[in-house]
Write a protein that holds these residues in place. Structure first.
Motif, PDB file in Angstrom:
ATOM      1  N   TYR A  30      58.040 -28.349 -20.708  1.00 11.11           N
ATOM      2  CA  TYR A  30      57.015 -28.509 -19.683  1.00 11.11           C
ATOM      3  C   TYR A  30      57.607 -28.668 -18.286  1.00 11.11           C
ATOM      4  N   TYR A  31      58.937 -28.646 -18.191  1.00 16.89           N
ATOM      5  CA  TYR A  31      59.609 -28.882 -16.926  1.00 16.89           C
ATOM      6  C   TYR A  31      60.022 -27.581 -16.248  1.00 16.89           C
ATOM      7  N   ALA A  32      59.879 -27.540 -14.931  1.00 19.02           N
ATOM      8  CA  ALA A  32      60.560 -26.501 -14.164  1.00 19.02           C
ATOM      9  C   ALA A  32      62.037 -26.885 -14.093  1.00 19.02           C
ATOM     10  N   MET A  33      62.897 -25.890 -14.127  1.00 19.46           N
ATOM     11  CA  MET A  33      64.341 -26.138 -14.124  1.00 19.46           C
ATOM     12  C   MET A  33      64.998 -25.427 -12.955  1.00 19.46           C
ATOM     13  N   ALA A  49      65.819 -21.139  -9.744  1.00 20.95           N
ATOM     14  CA  ALA A  49      64.848 -21.979 -10.437  1.00 20.95           C
ATOM     15  C   ALA A  49      63.974 -21.126 -11.336  1.00 20.95           C
ATOM     16  N   ILE A  50      63.389 -21.783 -12.330  1.00 19.65           N
ATOM     17  CA  ILE A  50      62.520 -21.092 -13.278  1.00 19.65           C
ATOM     18  C   ILE A  50      61.403 -22.043 -13.670  1.00 19.65           C
ATOM     19  N   ILE A  51      60.170 -21.519 -13.739  1.00 18.74           N
ATOM     20  CA  ILE A  51      59.049 -22.382 -14.099  1.00 18.74           C
ATOM     21  C   ILE A  51      59.048 -22.655 -15.599  1.00 18.74           C
ATOM     22  N   TRP A  52      58.164 -23.538 -16.047  1.00 19.21           N
ATOM     23  CA  TRP A  52      58.197 -24.004 -17.421  1.00 19.21           C
ATOM     24  C   TRP A  52      58.062 -22.880 -18.446  1.00 19.21           C
ATOM     25  N   SER A  53      57.290 -21.868 -18.132  1.00 24.22           N
ATOM     26  CA  SER A  53      57.059 -20.788 -19.096  1.00 24.22           C
ATOM     27  C   SER A  53      58.115 -19.698 -19.016  1.00 24.22           C
ATOM     28  N   GLY A  54      58.915 -19.732 -17.961  1.00 26.09           N
ATOM     29  CA  GLY A  54      59.866 -18.650 -17.738  1.00 26.09           C
ATOM     30  C   GLY A  54      59.246 -17.455 -17.034  1.00 26.09           C
ATOM     31  N   LYS A  64      71.013 -13.518  -5.159  1.00 22.64           N
ATOM     32  CA  LYS A  64      70.007 -12.573  -5.646  1.00 22.64           C
ATOM     33  C   LYS A  64      70.668 -11.257  -6.040  1.00 22.64           C
ATOM     34  N   GLY A  65      70.315 -10.777  -7.227  1.00 21.36           N
ATOM     35  CA  GLY A  65      70.895  -9.533  -7.717  1.00 21.36           C
ATOM     36  C   GLY A  65      72.185  -9.722  -8.502  1.00 21.36           C
ATOM     37  N   ARG A  66      72.771 -10.917  -8.435  1.00 17.24           N
ATOM     38  CA  ARG A  66      74.019 -11.189  -9.163  1.00 17.24           C
ATOM     39  C   ARG A  66      73.824 -12.255 -10.244  1.00 17.24           C
ATOM     40  N   PHE A  67      72.950 -13.217  -9.991  1.00 17.15           N
ATOM     41  CA  PHE A  67      72.712 -14.308 -10.930  1.00 17.15           C
ATOM     42  C   PHE A  67      71.343 -14.134 -11.570  1.00 17.15           C
ATOM     43  N   THR A  68      71.229 -14.578 -12.815  1.00 14.30           N
ATOM     44  CA  THR A  68      69.959 -14.550 -13.527  1.00 14.30           C
ATOM     45  C   THR A  68      69.740 -15.880 -14.236  1.00 14.30           C
ATOM     46  N   ILE A  69      68.608 -16.498 -13.953  1.00  7.54           N
ATOM     47  CA  ILE A  69      68.242 -17.739 -14.632  1.00  7.54           C
ATOM     48  C   ILE A  69      67.271 -17.405 -15.756  1.00  7.54           C
ATOM     49  N   SER A  70      67.435 -18.071 -16.888  1.00  6.58           N
ATOM     50  CA  SER A  70      66.542 -17.872 -18.024  1.00  6.58           C
ATOM     51  C   SER A  70      66.465 -19.177 -18.815  1.00  6.58           C
ATOM     52  N   ARG A  71      65.535 -19.223 -19.750  1.00  3.90           N
ATOM     53  CA  ARG A  71      65.401 -20.438 -20.546  1.00  3.90           C
ATOM     54  C   ARG A  71      64.983 -20.094 -21.964  1.00  3.90           C
ATOM     55  N   CYS A  95      72.477 -28.652 -13.030  1.00  2.00           N
ATOM     56  CA  CYS A  95      71.127 -28.296 -13.425  1.00  2.00           C
ATOM     57  C   CYS A  95      70.217 -29.501 -13.170  1.00  2.00           C
ATOM     58  N   ALA A  96      68.942 -29.202 -12.970  1.00  3.03           N
ATOM     59  CA  ALA A  96      67.981 -30.243 -12.645  1.00  3.03           C
ATOM     60  C   ALA A  96      66.625 -29.881 -13.231  1.00  3.03           C
ATOM     61  N   ALA A  97      65.794 -30.909 -13.429  1.00  3.28           N
ATOM     62  CA  ALA A  97      64.479 -30.705 -14.034  1.00  3.28           C
ATOM     63  C   ALA A  97      63.413 -31.465 -13.265  1.00  3.28           C
ATOM     64  N   LYS A  98      62.203 -30.913 -13.250  1.00  2.00           N
ATOM     65  CA  LYS A  98      61.068 -31.622 -12.678  1.00  2.00           C
ATOM     66  C   LYS A  98      59.810 -31.193 -13.417  1.00  2.00           C
ATOM     67  N   ASN A  99      58.840 -32.113 -13.469  1.00  2.00           N
ATOM     68  CA  ASN A  99      57.616 -31.788 -14.211  1.00  2.00           C
ATOM     69  C   ASN A  99      56.391 -31.764 -13.317  1.00  2.00           C
TER      70      ASN A  99
END
Length: 117
Positions: A30-33, A49-54, A64-71, A95-99
């Motif tokens: 349920y957390y954005a990361m 950053a990535i939202i809770w659902s991805g 941008k264009g070099r890194f990819t965030i996923s969960r 890494c960090a999290a927030k809800n």
């Protein structure tokens, strides 16, 4: 929520690394990361950053264009795939999290990434 970052190391310019951040609780889903980094003598800066659902992701212009965030919510883990690394990417990555929509509430311990030229 406890966060454990891993995957850092020493790599040559142009190489790749994948960072992982494992969360201690199933509520992770349920957390954005987010991923942040801090280079020596510099302030901590946002990386991705990535939202809770991805379903949505966000990146600093410098990556941008070099890194990819996923969960993977089933594994309580968020990843940062880093390609075409540059010496200026050298930093401790956190890494960090927030809800909610406020600041990040929980932080991992950091993992060192060093890119040699």
């Amino acid at each position: 929520v406890q966060l454990q970052a891993s995957g850092g190391g020493l790599v040559q310019a142009g190489g790749s690394l994948r960072l992982s951040c494992a969360a201690s609780e199933r509520t992770f889903r349920y957390y954005a990361m987010g991923w942040f980094r801090q280079a020596p003598g510099k302030e901590r800066e946002f990386v991705a950053a990535i939202i809770w659902s991805g379903g949505s992701t966000y990146y600093a212009d410098s990556v941008k264009g070099r890194f990819t965030i996923s969960r993977d919510n089933a594994r309580n883990t968020v990843y940062l795939q880093m390609n075409t690394l540059k010496p200026e990417d050298t930093a401790v990555y956190y890494c960090a999290a927030k809800n909610n929509g406020g600041p990040y509430d929980y932080w991992g311990q950091g993992t060192q990434v060093t890119v040699s030229s």
